[in-house]
Design an enzyme around this catalytic site. Sequence first.
Site, PDB file in Angstrom:
ATOM      1  N   THR A  38      39.905  27.965  52.806  1.00  0.00           N
ATOM      2  CA  THR A  38      38.874  27.535  51.867  1.00  0.00           C
ATOM      3  C   THR A  38      39.572  26.848  50.697  1.00  0.00           C
ATOM      4  OG1 THR A  38      38.964  29.593  50.595  1.00  0.00           O
ATOM      5  CG2 THR A  38      37.458  29.527  52.479  1.00  0.00           C
ATOM      6  N   THR A 136      40.218  45.801  44.562  1.00  0.00           N
ATOM      7  CA  THR A 136      40.320  45.450  43.145  1.00  0.00           C
ATOM      8  C   THR A 136      39.882  46.613  42.256  1.00  0.00           C
ATOM      9  OG1 THR A 136      39.374  44.000  41.426  1.00  0.00           O
ATOM     10  CG2 THR A 136      38.011  44.439  43.331  1.00  0.00           C
ATOM     11  N   ASP A 137      40.360  46.616  41.023  1.00  0.00           N
ATOM     12  CA  ASP A 137      39.903  47.625  40.061  1.00  0.00           C
ATOM     13  C   ASP A 137      38.474  47.356  39.594  1.00  0.00           C
ATOM     14  OD1 ASP A 137      40.391  45.379  38.502  1.00  0.00           O
ATOM     15  OD2 ASP A 137      41.764  46.373  37.113  1.00  0.00           O
ATOM     16  N   ALA A 164      30.629  44.178  43.686  1.00  0.00           N
ATOM     17  CA  ALA A 164      29.756  44.934  44.584  1.00  0.00           C
ATOM     18  C   ALA A 164      30.142  44.696  46.045  1.00  0.00           C
ATOM     19  CB  ALA A 164      28.296  44.562  44.352  1.00  0.00           C
ATOM     20  N   SER A 165      30.488  43.453  46.372  1.00  0.00           N
ATOM     21  CA  SER A 165      30.891  43.158  47.752  1.00  0.00           C
ATOM     22  C   SER A 165      32.228  43.812  48.089  1.00  0.00           C
ATOM     23  CB  SER A 165      30.957  41.644  47.985  1.00  0.00           C
ATOM     24  OG  SER A 165      32.027  41.048  47.262  1.00  0.00           O
ATOM     25  N   ASN A 191      44.416  42.990  37.509  1.00  0.00           N
ATOM     26  CA  ASN A 191      44.479  41.532  37.571  1.00  0.00           C
ATOM     27  C   ASN A 191      45.899  41.045  37.872  1.00  0.00           C
ATOM     28  OD1 ASN A 191      41.849  41.858  36.441  1.00  0.00           O
ATOM     29  ND2 ASN A 191      41.999  39.816  35.564  1.00  0.00           N
ATOM     30  N   PRO A 217      39.070  26.993  27.476  1.00  0.00           N
ATOM     31  CA  PRO A 217      37.824  27.769  27.357  1.00  0.00           C
ATOM     32  C   PRO A 217      38.081  29.273  27.390  1.00  0.00           C
ATOM     33  CG  PRO A 217      38.042  26.913  29.585  1.00  0.00           C
ATOM     34  CD  PRO A 217      39.201  26.346  28.792  1.00  0.00           C
ATOM     35  N   ASP A 284      29.519  33.651  26.925  1.00  0.00           N
ATOM     36  CA  ASP A 284      30.122  34.719  27.704  1.00  0.00           C
ATOM     37  C   ASP A 284      29.538  34.775  29.118  1.00  0.00           C
ATOM     38  OD1 ASP A 284      31.844  36.782  28.174  1.00  0.00           O
ATOM     39  OD2 ASP A 284      30.856  38.228  26.848  1.00  0.00           O
TER      40      ASP A 284
END
Length: 320
Positions: A38, A136-137, A164-165, A191, A217, A284
């Site tokens: 991808t 992941t955390d 959630a996934s 991270n 940003p 945000d």
Amino acid sequence: MRTYLVTGGAGFIGSNYIHYMFQKYDNEIRIINVDKLTYAGNLENLKDIENRENYTFVKADICDSEAIMKIFDENDIDRVVHFAAESHVDRSIRNPEVFVKTNVLGTLVMLNAAKSAWELPDGTFRPDKKFLHVSTDEVYGSLEEDGGFFYETTPYDPHSPYSASKASSDMLVKSYMDTYKFPANITNCSNNYGPYQFPEKLIPLIINNALQGKKLPVYGDGKNVRDWLYVMDHAKGIDMVQEKGRLFETYNIGGHNEMRNIDIVKIICHELNKPESLITYVTDRKGHDMRYAIDPTKIHNELGWLPETKFEDGIKKTIK
């Protein structure tokens, strides 16, 4: 020769893991890298090892059960290291369906393929086979600014379609361990940063923009805190869990390095000799978690792992 099937190996963490494994084991192992390629997958990340006799790349989608089963049928896979996932929170907010399909269904396909290949007639599994699911955390939710950490026992509380996934995929792996005694581990990391990361995540985006003199940003007030882990330290932790971790256990891999987003942006400006006036505060992110921080005591006590790279060194390597 032990054979590793690495999913998502052309991505950021996966490609660094493959480099780490060849640096450590050289010709003692074989790696099959399965990646859909991808936008976030890039074979340039692996250019220097693509001609190794003990490395094979297969372009395939982890949701394609026939393609995945074919790999298991044609190779005696000893280890699965499952990185492949959609991982960008902003993209998950815009298009949750893609995340559920890849992260949940794709994980189910991988579990079923490995289970079919490794299961013996009596319902037990071939010895020395192992599946490692990289998570992941963010599945744990958000912490308060003033304290607390994520532990392996922290209840799941995901706040974005992405997290959630990933939480759903973790639960699938847990269910296979509980129901079938499927030989697996789960790792939940903080991270990551380092080379080969697609420039949509904070650190590579800021480096890229700063080099080009573009605006930098920063979401909200920039005070959101993340625990940063250098990607090669993560790769070492994954290898240690694969080789020495207790079956059916979850291990949190954290960087011991909490930093506010705005402070990271200022460090990059300083390293590149760019003015902080390039910093631009933007609206945000929806459901933006305030703070993540992992307690890696379990992996340290059981396996001896600790992060080795200080942020000031890791960020220099990443920029270079």
